[in-house]
Design an enzyme around this catalytic site. Sequence first.
Site, PDB file in Angstrom:
ATOM      1  N   ARG A 224       3.584 -24.874  24.526  1.00 45.39           N
ATOM      2  CA  ARG A 224       2.156 -24.901  24.837  1.00 45.39           C
ATOM      3  C   ARG A 224       1.543 -26.177  24.275  1.00 45.39           C
ATOM      4  NH1 ARG A 224       2.986 -21.737  28.215  1.00 45.39           N
ATOM      5  NH2 ARG A 224       2.244 -19.601  28.403  1.00 45.39           N
ATOM      6  N   HIS A 272       3.565 -29.224  33.562  1.00 45.88           N
ATOM      7  CA  HIS A 272       3.792 -27.792  33.301  1.00 45.88           C
ATOM      8  C   HIS A 272       4.676 -27.165  34.395  1.00 45.88           C
ATOM      9  CE1 HIS A 272       2.047 -24.084  31.061  1.00 45.88           C
ATOM     10  NE2 HIS A 272       3.264 -23.841  31.508  1.00 45.88           N
TER      11      HIS A 272
HETATM   12  P1  NAP Z   1      10.127 -15.143  23.023  1.00 44.24           P
HETATM   13  O1  NAP Z   1      11.295 -14.515  23.716  1.00 44.24           O
HETATM   14  O2  NAP Z   1       8.990 -14.269  22.580  1.00 44.24           O
HETATM   15  O3  NAP Z   1      10.700 -15.912  21.745  1.00 44.24           O
HETATM   16  C1  NAP Z   1       9.875 -16.509  20.813  1.00 44.24           C
HETATM   17  C2  NAP Z   1      10.730 -17.110  19.702  1.00 44.24           C
HETATM   18  O4  NAP Z   1       9.868 -17.831  18.816  1.00 44.24           O
HETATM   19  C3  NAP Z   1      11.448 -16.047  18.865  1.00 44.24           C
HETATM   20  O5  NAP Z   1      12.719 -16.517  18.466  1.00 44.24           O
HETATM   21  C4  NAP Z   1      10.540 -15.930  17.636  1.00 44.24           C
HETATM   22  O6  NAP Z   1      11.194 -15.540  16.446  1.00 44.24           O
HETATM   23  C5  NAP Z   1      10.081 -17.366  17.489  1.00 44.24           C
HETATM   24  N1  NAP Z   1       8.843 -17.415  16.713  1.00 44.24           N
HETATM   25  C6  NAP Z   1       7.658 -16.798  16.957  1.00 44.24           C
HETATM   26  N2  NAP Z   1       6.777 -17.057  15.986  1.00 44.24           N
HETATM   27  C7  NAP Z   1       7.441 -17.828  15.076  1.00 44.24           C
HETATM   28  C8  NAP Z   1       7.095 -18.390  13.830  1.00 44.24           C
HETATM   29  N3  NAP Z   1       5.882 -18.196  13.291  1.00 44.24           N
HETATM   30  N4  NAP Z   1       8.012 -19.103  13.172  1.00 44.24           N
HETATM   31  C9  NAP Z   1       9.258 -19.282  13.681  1.00 44.24           C
HETATM   32  N5  NAP Z   1       9.654 -18.768  14.866  1.00 44.24           N
HETATM   33  C10 NAP Z   1       8.754 -18.055  15.547  1.00 44.24           C
HETATM   34  O7  NAP Z   1       9.501 -16.282  23.905  1.00 44.24           O
HETATM   35  P2  NAP Z   1      10.136 -17.015  25.194  1.00 44.24           P
HETATM   36  O8  NAP Z   1      10.171 -16.085  26.347  1.00 44.24           O
HETATM   37  O9  NAP Z   1      11.406 -17.664  24.774  1.00 44.24           O
HETATM   38  O10 NAP Z   1       9.013 -18.100  25.500  1.00 44.24           O
HETATM   39  C11 NAP Z   1       8.580 -19.042  24.528  1.00 44.24           C
HETATM   40  C12 NAP Z   1       7.359 -19.779  25.025  1.00 44.24           C
HETATM   41  O11 NAP Z   1       7.720 -20.728  26.015  1.00 44.24           O
HETATM   42  C13 NAP Z   1       6.301 -18.927  25.730  1.00 44.24           C
HETATM   43  O12 NAP Z   1       5.498 -18.228  24.805  1.00 44.24           O
HETATM   44  C14 NAP Z   1       5.516 -19.973  26.494  1.00 44.24           C
HETATM   45  O13 NAP Z   1       4.471 -20.472  25.697  1.00 44.24           O
HETATM   46  C15 NAP Z   1       6.540 -21.073  26.739  1.00 44.24           C
HETATM   47  N6  NAP Z   1       6.896 -21.214  28.174  1.00 44.24           N
HETATM   48  C16 NAP Z   1       6.688 -22.407  28.781  1.00 44.24           C
HETATM   49  C17 NAP Z   1       7.056 -22.577  30.103  1.00 44.24           C
HETATM   50  C18 NAP Z   1       6.878 -23.890  30.792  1.00 44.24           C
HETATM   51  O14 NAP Z   1       7.051 -23.961  32.020  1.00 44.24           O
HETATM   52  N7  NAP Z   1       6.569 -24.957  30.090  1.00 44.24           N
HETATM   53  C19 NAP Z   1       7.640 -21.520  30.803  1.00 44.24           C
HETATM   54  C20 NAP Z   1       7.826 -20.321  30.159  1.00 44.24           C
HETATM   55  C21 NAP Z   1       7.461 -20.179  28.824  1.00 44.24           C
HETATM   56  P3  NAP Z   1      11.893 -14.092  16.336  1.00 44.24           P
HETATM   57  O15 NAP Z   1      13.154 -14.234  17.159  1.00 44.24           O
HETATM   58  O16 NAP Z   1      12.160 -13.933  14.903  1.00 44.24           O
HETATM   59  O17 NAP Z   1      10.908 -13.114  16.928  1.00 44.24           O
HETATM   60  C1  GLV Z   2       4.628 -20.564  31.428  1.00 41.57           C
HETATM   61  O1  GLV Z   2       4.108 -21.425  30.824  1.00 41.57           O
HETATM   62  C2  GLV Z   2       4.940 -19.266  30.905  1.00 41.57           C
HETATM   63  O2  GLV Z   2       4.401 -18.862  29.857  1.00 41.57           O
HETATM   64  O3  GLV Z   2       5.773 -18.581  31.556  1.00 41.57           O
END
Ligand code: NAP
Ligand code: GLV
Length: 309
Positions: A224, A272
């Site tokens: 983000r 994005h």
């Molecule tokens: P997720 O499955 O919820 O995983 C989040 C990870 O971050 C987990 O390993 C979590 O730790 C860790 N985390 C959370 N808070 C933390 C902290 N304070 N300190 C250290 N680690 C922390 O999320 P995801 O599905 O992988 O997605 C991640 C993010 O990618 C989304 O929230 C979104 O903002 C972004 N995204 C971007 C795009 C794009 O096109 N650019 C697309 C999709 C998503 P734990 O394992 O210990 O819970």
């Molecule tokens: C995109 O940014 C998502 O959160 O899937």
Amino acid sequence: MSLVLRVGPARAQWWLEHLQSLLPDIECRPWDDPGDPAAVRYAVVWKPPAGGLKRFPNLELIVSIGAGIDHVLADPELPQGIPIIRTTGDELTQRMREYVLMHVLRIHRQLPLVEAAQEKAEWLQIVIPPATGRTVGVMGLGNLGGDAARMLATVGFKVRGWSRSPKLIDGVSPFAGFNALEAFLSECEILVCLLPLTSETRGILNADLFAKLPAGASVINAARGEHLVEDDLLAALDSGHLKSATLDVFYEEPLPSKHPFWAHPKVLVTPHVASMIDPESGGKMIAANIQRFIAGEPIADLVDLEKGY
Ligand code: NAP
Ligand code: GLV
């Protein structure tokens, strides 16, 4: 009983048609024409405007068209106590895997220098260490970061992962919590941010963090825009401490045309698109989750609002 959909205008019709065909018993309506507000039970949204969701007094479920839910929680008037489901899935993970691999390899193999040399018809042979000699750090080891870290390790990189709780992934050195952040960063030549945006992670990519990276490191932010303190990044790039930044996400999207990132020689801007959810694969995930919700079945993507992601 109806569902209201809010997504960018370019893809709204495509989304509506898909969701309607997947959920024939629910009337699917656009955000700006929701019909009787009292009939709306489900809201499927990307970046709902402040106060938009409180229009629906009988809302039972909010679905984020996205893996992140920060854009929903950002609404100061968000109706409380309504479950939120995020959207995940193999296609989303696959697309992010491709994005991370492409940009890590671009930095690792110094592609910008090769392209600049070609413009001058210069035969520039750079000796590049093999991936086994390069350390990549991934912040966030969830669906996307965990997968990316595993994939980078498979390619041969030395991979470190940082998460809130310890995570064991083959080939990935684990670091957990803020106490381990400095040690994690100390050898990351390429840093990939795939954290969710929470009160703990907002602004985490700042001057203090950049100073803890080795000189000449590169940063990739596909999480983000609010993770990044933009002025701190510009200062670290301009001082030469950081070599480059690859940014997919921004405070303000679309990135304003006058923003310094667009023309900065050390910044690559992508709009994005690291991993966009499309109505075909994403629609299936969303419709299946809504059907599970209606049937009272467990939903893996139901967000733990205590954790905030
Ligand atoms: P997720 O499955 O919820 O995983 C989040 C990870 O971050 C987990 O390993 C979590 O730790 C860790 N985390 C959370 N808070 C933390 C902290 N304070 N300190 C250290 N680690 C922390 O999320 P995801 O599905 O992988 O997605 C991640 C993010 O990618 C989304 O929230 C979104 O903002 C972004 N995204 C971007 C795009 C794009 O096109 N650019 C697309 C999709 C998503 P734990 O394992 O210990 O819970
Ligand atoms: C995109 O940014 C998502 O959160 O899937």
